[in-house]
Scaffold this active site. Structure first.
Site, PDB file in Angstrom:
ATOM      1  CG  ASP A 108       4.754  -0.086  14.926  1.00 50.14           C
ATOM      2  OD1 ASP A 108       4.795  -1.275  14.925  1.00 50.14           O
ATOM      3  OD2 ASP A 108       5.917   0.519  15.060  1.00 50.14           O
ATOM      4  CG  PHE A 127       9.060   4.258  17.730  1.00 50.05           C
ATOM      5  CD1 PHE A 127       9.424   3.431  16.572  1.00 50.05           C
ATOM      6  CD2 PHE A 127       8.327   3.838  18.917  1.00 50.05           C
ATOM      7  CE1 PHE A 127       8.932   2.239  16.846  1.00 50.05           C
ATOM      8  CE2 PHE A 127       8.034   2.660  18.890  1.00 50.05           C
ATOM      9  CZ  PHE A 127       8.219   1.655  17.768  1.00 50.05           C
ATOM     10  CG  LEU A 142       6.349  -9.341  -4.165  1.00 48.37           C
ATOM     11  CD1 LEU A 142       5.540 -10.251  -3.778  1.00 48.37           C
ATOM     12  CD2 LEU A 142       5.626  -7.784  -4.326  1.00 48.37           C
ATOM     13  CG  HIS A 158       2.153  -9.691  -0.332  1.00 45.87           C
ATOM     14  ND1 HIS A 158       3.305  -9.015  -0.440  1.00 45.87           N
ATOM     15  CD2 HIS A 158       1.449  -9.042  -1.321  1.00 45.87           C
ATOM     16  CE1 HIS A 158       3.304  -7.856  -1.362  1.00 45.87           C
ATOM     17  NE2 HIS A 158       1.985  -7.961  -1.875  1.00 45.87           N
ATOM     18  NE  ARG A 192      -3.296  -6.156  -1.197  1.00 41.99           N
ATOM     19  CZ  ARG A 192      -2.483  -6.155  -1.981  1.00 41.99           C
ATOM     20  NH1 ARG A 192      -2.750  -5.521  -3.318  1.00 41.99           N
ATOM     21  NH2 ARG A 192      -1.278  -6.488  -1.704  1.00 41.99           N
ATOM     22  NE  ARG A 247      -1.402 -10.719  -5.500  1.00 41.76           N
ATOM     23  CZ  ARG A 247      -1.023  -9.459  -5.044  1.00 41.76           C
ATOM     24  NH1 ARG A 247      -0.974  -9.146  -3.768  1.00 41.76           N
ATOM     25  NH2 ARG A 247      -0.387  -8.712  -5.832  1.00 41.76           N
ATOM     26  CD  GLU A 262      -0.994 -10.829  -8.729  1.00 45.18           C
ATOM     27  OE1 GLU A 262      -0.898 -11.287  -7.595  1.00 45.18           O
ATOM     28  OE2 GLU A 262      -2.195 -10.164  -9.439  1.00 45.18           O
ATOM     29  CG  HIS A 272       6.509  -2.288   2.606  1.00 48.76           C
ATOM     30  ND1 HIS A 272       7.628  -2.822   2.384  1.00 48.76           N
ATOM     31  CD2 HIS A 272       5.241  -2.835   2.169  1.00 48.76           C
ATOM     32  CE1 HIS A 272       7.236  -3.901   1.744  1.00 48.76           C
ATOM     33  NE2 HIS A 272       5.980  -3.997   1.471  1.00 48.76           N
ATOM     34  CD  GLN A 315      -2.986 -10.893  -1.113  1.00 50.91           C
ATOM     35  OE1 GLN A 315      -2.300  -9.895  -1.437  1.00 50.91           O
ATOM     36  NE2 GLN A 315      -4.193 -11.122  -1.675  1.00 50.91           N
ATOM     37  CG  HIS A 323       2.549 -12.373  -3.832  1.00 46.36           C
ATOM     38  ND1 HIS A 323       3.212 -12.892  -4.701  1.00 46.36           N
ATOM     39  CD2 HIS A 323       2.118 -11.159  -4.320  1.00 46.36           C
ATOM     40  CE1 HIS A 323       2.981 -12.158  -5.744  1.00 46.36           C
ATOM     41  NE2 HIS A 323       2.440 -11.100  -5.558  1.00 46.36           N
ATOM     42  CG  ASN A 326      -8.121  -3.540  -6.031  1.00 49.33           C
ATOM     43  OD1 ASN A 326      -8.028  -2.755  -7.116  1.00 49.33           O
ATOM     44  ND2 ASN A 326      -9.107  -4.493  -5.971  1.00 49.33           N
ATOM     45  CG  PHE A 334      -1.759  -7.051 -11.322  1.00 46.34           C
ATOM     46  CD1 PHE A 334      -0.718  -6.467 -12.184  1.00 46.34           C
ATOM     47  CD2 PHE A 334      -1.305  -7.013  -9.870  1.00 46.34           C
ATOM     48  CE1 PHE A 334       0.505  -5.983 -11.538  1.00 46.34           C
ATOM     49  CE2 PHE A 334      -0.331  -6.750  -9.585  1.00 46.34           C
ATOM     50  CZ  PHE A 334       0.825  -6.293 -10.195  1.00 46.34           C
TER      51      PHE A 334
HETATM   52  C1  LIG Z   1       7.147  -5.783  -1.628  1.00 44.26           C
HETATM   53  C2  LIG Z   1       5.633  -5.329  -1.823  1.00 44.26           C
HETATM   54  C3  LIG Z   1       5.375  -4.874  -3.082  1.00 44.26           C
HETATM   55  C4  LIG Z   1       3.673  -4.597  -3.234  1.00 44.26           C
HETATM   56  N1  LIG Z   1       3.417  -4.135  -4.446  1.00 44.26           N
HETATM   57  C5  LIG Z   1       2.398  -3.519  -4.588  1.00 44.26           C
HETATM   58  C6  LIG Z   1       1.911  -3.232  -5.900  1.00 44.26           C
HETATM   59  O1  LIG Z   1       2.437  -3.474  -6.811  1.00 44.26           O
HETATM   60  N2  LIG Z   1       0.374  -2.867  -5.929  1.00 44.26           N
HETATM   61  C7  LIG Z   1      -0.400  -2.797  -4.834  1.00 44.26           C
HETATM   62  O2  LIG Z   1      -1.228  -2.144  -4.794  1.00 44.26           O
HETATM   63  N3  LIG Z   1       0.076  -2.891  -3.480  1.00 44.26           N
HETATM   64  C8  LIG Z   1       1.395  -3.345  -3.391  1.00 44.26           C
HETATM   65  N4  LIG Z   1       1.907  -3.820  -2.127  1.00 44.26           N
HETATM   66  C9  LIG Z   1       0.932  -3.410  -1.226  1.00 44.26           C
HETATM   67  C10 LIG Z   1       1.173  -1.987  -0.791  1.00 44.26           C
HETATM   68  O3  LIG Z   1       2.480  -1.814  -1.095  1.00 44.26           O
HETATM   69  C11 LIG Z   1       1.125  -1.511   0.706  1.00 44.26           C
HETATM   70  O4  LIG Z   1      -0.205  -2.149   0.988  1.00 44.26           O
HETATM   71  C12 LIG Z   1       0.698  -0.017   0.997  1.00 44.26           C
HETATM   72  O5  LIG Z   1       1.693   0.559   0.349  1.00 44.26           O
HETATM   73  C13 LIG Z   1       0.688   0.251   2.125  1.00 44.26           C
HETATM   74  O6  LIG Z   1       0.768   1.627   2.513  1.00 44.26           O
HETATM   75  P1  LIG Z   1       0.448   2.468   3.951  1.00 44.26           P
HETATM   76  O7  LIG Z   1       0.596   3.873   3.617  1.00 44.26           O
HETATM   77  O8  LIG Z   1      -0.721   1.897   4.260  1.00 44.26           O
HETATM   78  O9  LIG Z   1       1.658   2.179   4.633  1.00 44.26           O
HETATM   79  P2  LIG Z   1       3.274   2.108   4.694  1.00 44.26           P
HETATM   80  O10 LIG Z   1       3.829   2.296   3.496  1.00 44.26           O
HETATM   81  O11 LIG Z   1       3.681   0.543   5.258  1.00 44.26           O
HETATM   82  O12 LIG Z   1       3.700   3.098   5.602  1.00 44.26           O
HETATM   83  C14 LIG Z   1       3.522   2.873   7.046  1.00 44.26           C
HETATM   84  C15 LIG Z   1       4.077   4.158   7.652  1.00 44.26           C
HETATM   85  O13 LIG Z   1       3.761   4.345   9.097  1.00 44.26           O
HETATM   86  C16 LIG Z   1       4.770   4.661   9.607  1.00 44.26           C
HETATM   87  N5  LIG Z   1       5.092   3.998  11.049  1.00 44.26           N
HETATM   88  C17 LIG Z   1       4.673   2.604  11.428  1.00 44.26           C
HETATM   89  N6  LIG Z   1       4.599   2.450  12.761  1.00 44.26           N
HETATM   90  C18 LIG Z   1       5.063   3.625  13.313  1.00 44.26           C
HETATM   91  C19 LIG Z   1       5.470   4.075  14.450  1.00 44.26           C
HETATM   92  N7  LIG Z   1       5.339   3.098  15.672  1.00 44.26           N
HETATM   93  N8  LIG Z   1       5.855   5.174  14.846  1.00 44.26           N
HETATM   94  C20 LIG Z   1       5.802   6.165  13.855  1.00 44.26           C
HETATM   95  N9  LIG Z   1       5.439   5.884  12.530  1.00 44.26           N
HETATM   96  C21 LIG Z   1       5.215   4.822  12.302  1.00 44.26           C
HETATM   97  C22 LIG Z   1       6.330   4.116   8.918  1.00 44.26           C
HETATM   98  O14 LIG Z   1       7.188   5.074   9.166  1.00 44.26           O
HETATM   99  C23 LIG Z   1       5.673   4.564   7.424  1.00 44.26           C
HETATM  100  O15 LIG Z   1       5.764   5.784   7.153  1.00 44.26           O
HETATM  101  C24 LIG Z   1       3.228  -4.376  -2.185  1.00 44.26           C
HETATM  102  C25 LIG Z   1       3.618  -4.581  -0.744  1.00 44.26           C
HETATM  103  C26 LIG Z   1       4.757  -5.089  -0.604  1.00 44.26           C
HETATM  104  C27 LIG Z   1       5.338  -5.559   0.743  1.00 44.26           C
END
Ligand SMILES: Cc1cc2nc3c(=O)[nH]c(=O)nc-3n(C[C@H](O)[C@H](O)[C@H](O)COP(=O)(O)OP(=O)(O)OC[C@H]3O[C@@H](n4cnc5c(N)ncnc54)[C@H](O)[C@@H]3O)c2cc1C
Length: 568
Positions: free
Chosen positions: A208, A153, A239, A337, A372, A273, A242, A42, A227, A229, A376, A114
């Site tokens: 998960d 998984f 989305l 969000h 948040r 937000r 912002e 994501h 949160q 949005h 950030n 922002f």
């Molecule tokens: C549309 C959108 C726009 C955003 N824009 C911004 C922004 O501009 N600036 C900002 O600061 N934040 C933004 N955010 C928030 C930010 O993007 C996320 O909080 C952040 O990227 C999360 O990163 P992460 O590495 O924690 O998780 P993720 O990027 O969600 O990665 C999760 C990982 O876990 C793995 N996983 C999950 N469950 C399992 C399982 N059961 N088995 C194996 N693998 C698994 C997935 O495959 C994935 O690789 C945005 C969020 C969204 C949804």
């Protein structure tokens, strides 16, 4: 099959890949497991940008203060100090790795404003910042020799003698379930946005990691802080970044009025937000919305700025709702969000369960507290991903010295793997009952949006809990339509529903516990913030097989910013 690494990472978003890179740099053998290809995580969807106080006239202390005020004083200030003071070097390092951040005409790194920030300190790559960061980090982990288990998984965490020692995971291509052993496991599995419908989150954001850590005995903190949005697209809930408001977009009600002047006269559309989402909800509830929405208006920015700086949302509005933002305002509403809460960790990513670390959206350090600030979160993933990778790698050396030879554990390990294979097989073999994961998931999400959304009260939360008990009961009879082994997404979706229900329960129990309004938790029955009783974190832990978790509290760390009334 049983596989071994020093450090295992669950999740290959920004937090997981940053953690894996750092652990490898610290000499550990590292495996990273992701249920999707890493660059489909994501984090890829992050549009707006990432914060750091790099520019002249800005300071990490100002960034920290904005973050703490934004959190409604629930963030732990020592953790915020770490994040904000380490932000500039982390972003510059990513630039050196190859992220092409936007530069202005003078060739300097460009920023945008922002919400909730007193200075424009958001660095960006158009409106595809997450994608740019993620691709670069993927290159880096391959170069560092990290073993990538792509489309694997995770079904459970492996806890031995009170310490986390790895996980079981299905290789989705073959359907085989394997045990991956490690001296330390970093959970970086992202948020649980899909507890709600609609949500800006990808369909894979099913909590998960949060649920598995909770099942393994790790406490969760701040789970009530969900949160919403302010600008998600009518219908689909996509989305609308912002960054649009950062570039100067207006929010209008059905009377064409910039209503934010009533609610946040200084910051207007760029208030926090939670503040903007509540304001929109009031406008809509009082009849100044259209079809449950208000409008996001960028027309005055002109075609060039829209196409250059906001091309993705322009395309989304055109494709999904047939509106050209150059000529028309677009209908938006508050939508789920981000989860501020998650697995409780210290500033090195360590959870109270030995060997278990967490970073990114699934973790709660807590740097976001009750709300948040935009941009950030990407920062949180990089800073605490890096710190958890370094700490876990160092910790494994000590753990290796303390634990006996791996062979001694072989029999117990094989027994655990067999038991887990049987558990998953039993779900697969369950005869057809007509109960589908899809129907229950939709019911769960719409119920949570209705009862545990922007505004909450005791009666709504209690009925949400009742509904959750019913959904859990029905979940026990969900059958998996596809009985095959290869890439069985019906099976993984059914497992994900179990994670979603766990996350939802911890959210509702936490929201019922906090009897005040702070940040994203707006209780109509307790409308004021109450620092005397509630300047503390709600911590939930699993209580054996009992449906109600054990609820505890943790003090908020205040270093230099005493709580004040929050105005924008
Ligand atoms: C549309 C959108 C726009 C955003 N824009 C911004 C922004 O501009 N600036 C900002 O600061 N934040 C933004 N955010 C928030 C930010 O993007 C996320 O909080 C952040 O990227 C999360 O990163 P992460 O590495 O924690 O998780 P993720 O990027 O969600 O990665 C999760 C990982 O876990 C793995 N996983 C999950 N469950 C399992 C399982 N059961 N088995 C194996 N693998 C698994 C997935 O495959 C994935 O690789 C945005 C969020 C969204 C949804």
């Amino acid at each position: 099959m049983i596989l071994d690494h020093d450090v295992l990472v669950m999740g290959a978003g920004l937090a997981g890949m940053r953690a894996a890179l750092e652990a490898a740099r610290h000499g550990a053998s590292v495996g990273i497991v992701s249920k999707v290809h890493p660059i489909r995580s994501h984090s890829n969807a992050a549009q707006g940008g990432i914060n750091a106080a790099i520019g002249e006239g800005d300071s990490w202390q100002t960034h920290a203060f904005d973050t703490i005020k934004g959190s409604d004083y629930l963030a732990d200030q020592d953790a915020v100090e770490v994040m904000c003071s380490e932000a500039p070097s982390d972003i510059i390092e990513l630039e050196h790795m190859g992220v092409i951040f936007f530069r202005d005409d003078a060739g300097k790194l460009g920023t945008r404003a922002f919400g909730g920030a007193s200075k424009a300190r958001t660095y960006f790559v158009g409106d595809i910042t997450g994608q740019a960061l993620l691709n670069t980090l993927y290159d880096q982990i391959l170069k560092a020799g990290v073993k990538v288990y792509e489309e694997w998984f995770t079904t459970s965490l492996y806890v031995v003698d009170g310490a986390c020692r790895g996980m079981t995971a299905i290789d989705m291509l073959t359907g085989e379930l394997h045990l991956l052993r490690a001296k330390a496991l970093i959970v970086a599995a992202g948020g649980c946005g899909r507890v709600y419908e609609p949500s800006t989150n990808a369909l894979i954001c099913t909590g998960d990691g949060i649920a598995l850590a909770y099942r393994a005995g790790a406490p969760l903190m701040d789970m009530e802080m969900v949160q919403y949005h302010p600008t998600t697209l009518k219908g689909s809930g996509f989305l609308m970044t912002e960054a649009a408001r950062g570039e100067g977009a207006y929010l209008l009600n059905s009377e064409g009025d910039r209503f934010m002047k009533k609610y946040a006269p200084n910051m207007m559309e760029l208030a926090s937000r939670d503040v903007v989402s509540r304001s929109e909800s009031v406008e809509i509830a009082e009849g100044r919305g259209t079809d449950g929405c208000v409008f996001l208006d960028v027309r005055h920015l002109g075609r060039d700025a829209i196409m250059h700086k906001l091309p993705q949302i322009h395309e989304i509005a055109l494709d999904f709702i047939g509106i050209d933002m150059v000529t028309q305002p677009v209908p938006v509403r508050p939508g789920m969000h981000y989860i501020m809460g998650g697995i409780k960790t210290d500033v090195n990513g360590a959870s109270p369960l030995p060997g278990l670390y967490a970073a990114g959206e699934c973790a709660c350090v807590s740097v976001h507290g009750g709300n948040r600030l935009g941009a950030n979160s990407l920062l949180d993933t990089l800073v605490f991903g890096r710190r958890s990778g370094a700490h876990a790698a160092d910790w494994t050396r000590a753990a290796a010295a303390a634990s006996g030879p791996a062979q001694a554990r072989e029999t117990a390990d094989e027994a655990f793997l067999t038991a887990e294979q049987q558990r998953v097989q039993a779900l697969l073999d369950r005869p057809y009952t007509g109960q589908t994961h899809a129907r229950l998931r939709l019911e769960l999400g719409t119920m949570m949006d209705e009862k545990v959304g922007v505004y909450r009260d005791e009666a709504g939360l209690a009925s949400a809990l009742e509904k959750l008990h019913e959904l859990r009961r029905l979940y026990e009879s969900v059958s998996v339509g596809d009985k095959g082994r290869l890439f069985n997404q019906a099976l993984t979706f059914a497992l994900e529903l179990g994670y979603l229900i766990d996350c939802a329960e911890t959210i509702v129990h936490s929201a019922l516990t906090r009897k005040e309004s702070r940040g994203a938790q707006s209780r109509t029955d307790f409308p004021a913030r109450n620092d005397t009783e509630w300047l503390k974190h709600v911590v939930v832990s699993r209580n054996g097989a009992a449906p109600k978790p054990t609820i505890g509290f943790s003090p908020v760390t205040i270093t230099q910013w005493a709580p004040q009334e929050r105005k924008y």
